[in-house]
Enzyme design. Structure first.
Site, PDB file in Angstrom:
ATOM      1  N   VAL A  16      -6.842  -7.468  -9.552  1.00  0.00           N
ATOM      2  CA  VAL A  16      -5.437  -7.106  -9.741  1.00  0.00           C
ATOM      3  C   VAL A  16      -5.281  -5.730  -9.114  1.00  0.00           C
ATOM      4  O   VAL A  16      -6.034  -4.805  -9.439  1.00  0.00           O
ATOM      5  CB  VAL A  16      -5.066  -7.063 -11.244  1.00  0.00           C
ATOM      6  CG1 VAL A  16      -3.620  -6.629 -11.410  1.00  0.00           C
ATOM      7  CG2 VAL A  16      -5.305  -8.416 -11.877  1.00  0.00           C
ATOM      8  N   SER A  17      -4.336  -5.601  -8.193  1.00  0.00           N
ATOM      9  CA  SER A  17      -4.190  -4.343  -7.461  1.00  0.00           C
ATOM     10  C   SER A  17      -3.695  -3.236  -8.380  1.00  0.00           C
ATOM     11  O   SER A  17      -3.062  -3.496  -9.409  1.00  0.00           O
ATOM     12  CB  SER A  17      -3.205  -4.524  -6.304  1.00  0.00           C
ATOM     13  OG  SER A  17      -3.570  -5.638  -5.527  1.00  0.00           O
TER      14      SER A  17
END
Ligand SMILES: C[S@@+](CC[C@H](N)C(=O)[O-])C[C@H]1O[C@@H](n2cnc3c(N)ncnc32)[C@H](O)[C@@H]1O
Length: 372
Positions: A16-17
């Site tokens: 997840v960025s």
């Protein structure tokens, strides 16, 4: 960045960025109600944010090569009331038939490191494409607008890092070892040169060419590296085995692979030399160029002159402008090296460096092309 999936060798292959980067990229994509948006590389949360931005009149497609990631994104989106997001399992190098809407997407947001941009045709005229594009070892999150079939950047570049592209668009490293030295040279967009002949040159003390150009201790100079990559034929990135026995370079390149050029049996490489503490106590360094081999000093002077040219003309510039044109629309290049042009598989990337007179260039200004 939160890792969500690892390869058998431990590499992170999905994550997840970081929220700040997601926010910056969504803002750069200029997504509006009613837009049709494609996210390349799925997770779920970012696609949900996009669905909020496009509203009920718009449409979001999120695509991932990994069926497990696509399955997880589908489940999480559904559990949170975002059933309208279309999740596709595919290699982004080949968008499946039916995925691209008539007239193209209004925005394509690429959330995986990419060496090329094979999505120009999937984008509507005037549409936005945001991608962490690999240019000589750095990934620059670049915001482009499609105009007349080409992509033009118009936002400051941010150095960033995502997980690596898999599948047919995966970056194939062109890394070559100089025998017996622990030194490795990597090429990206140009033709890799032979390196075995450099071993004797690296065995001797280098010549040192001074530039009189300084950089502060924690000031990034990735823009200079990009400039040198475009300006100098035979450019490559140099690194050493961190725990190899044959450490011939002193000082070794720190943190990032350094900038280097090969000239037959000679080589020059950019280094920094501490010359003081600097105003903030974090150190003040001078760019110097080490030359190895019989013609090493000539190569070093050639590189030092380009460092000075960048200082005089471009260091104070807000940012270079990047244009990506489909390779099919470009005339074949006359020579192996066209200054500031990077030939990819699907596109030809041109980097334009605005000229800012040296009086405006600040010796210690990190510029806007900074690492974050
Ligand atoms: C950083 S993650 C995506 C993060 C997500 N967009 C978010 O914001 O949370 C990158 C994803 O790209 C996917 N990926 C890698 N290569 C791909 C390819 N060729 N085509 C499509 N997806 C790919 C990986 O499986 C991984 O899940």
């Amino acid at each position: 960045m939160i890792p969500t999936r690892h390869a058998p060798d431990g590499r992170v292959i999905s994550s997840v960025s970081a929220p700040w980067l997601q926010a910056d990229m969504l803002e750069a994509a200029r997504i509006r109600p009613g837009h049709r948006v494609l996210e390349i590389g799925s997770g779920g949360y970012n696609a949900a944010l996009m669905a909020e931005l496009v509203g009920p009149a718009g449409h979001v497609t999120t695509l991932d090569i990994d069926p497990a990631v696509a399955e997880r994104a589908t489940r999480l989106l559904s559990e949170n009331g975002y059933d309208q997001v279309h999740v596709v399992t595919a290699d982004a190098e080949h968008l499946p038939t039916g995925v691209v809407p008539n007239g193209g997407f209004d925005a394509v947001v690429v959330t995986v490191d990419t060496w090329d941009l094979p999505w120009i045709d999937a984008l509507a005229e005037g549409g936005r494409l945001i991608a962490p594009l690999r240019l000589y070892g750095y990934h620059w999150a670049i915001g482009f607008t499609r105009d007349n079939g080409a992509l033009h950047s118009d936002e400051p570049l941010i150095v960033c890092g995502f997980v690596a592209m898999q599948g047919d668009g995966a970056w194939q490293t062109n890394r070559r070892a100089v025998p017996g030295t622990g030194v490795h040279l990597s090429w990206e967009d140009g033709t890799p040169l032979p390196v075995d002949q450099l071993a004797p040159a690296l065995a001797y003390e280098p010549t040192v060419t001074r530039t009189n150009i300084t950089v502060r201790g924690q000031e990034p100079f990735d823009a200079l590296t990009l400039y040198l990559a475009g300006a100098l034929p035979g450019f490559c990135r140099l690194e050493v085995d961190p725990d190899g026995d044959n450490q011939v370079l002193n000082p070794p390149p720190q943190h990032w692979p350094g900038a280097a050029i090969v000239r037959g049996p000679s080589l020059a490489r950019l280094a920094t030399e501490r010359i003081g503490d600097g105003d903030d106590g974090k150190g003040l360094y001078e760019f110097v160029v080490h030359g190895h081999g019989a013609q090493g000093d000539v190569a070093a002077q050639e590189m030092a002159e380009q460092v000075r040219h960048w200082q005089r003309n471009h260091r104070g510039a807000r940012c270079p402008l990047i244009t990506a044109r489909p390779t099919a629309d470009c005339a074949p290049a006359d020579t192996d090296h066209e200054p500031h042009v990077f030939a990819k598989k699907h596109t030809r990337i041109t980097v334009d460096w605005p000229i800012v007179p040296s009086s405006a260039a600040q010796l210690t200004d990190p510029g806007s092309c900074s690492a974050r």
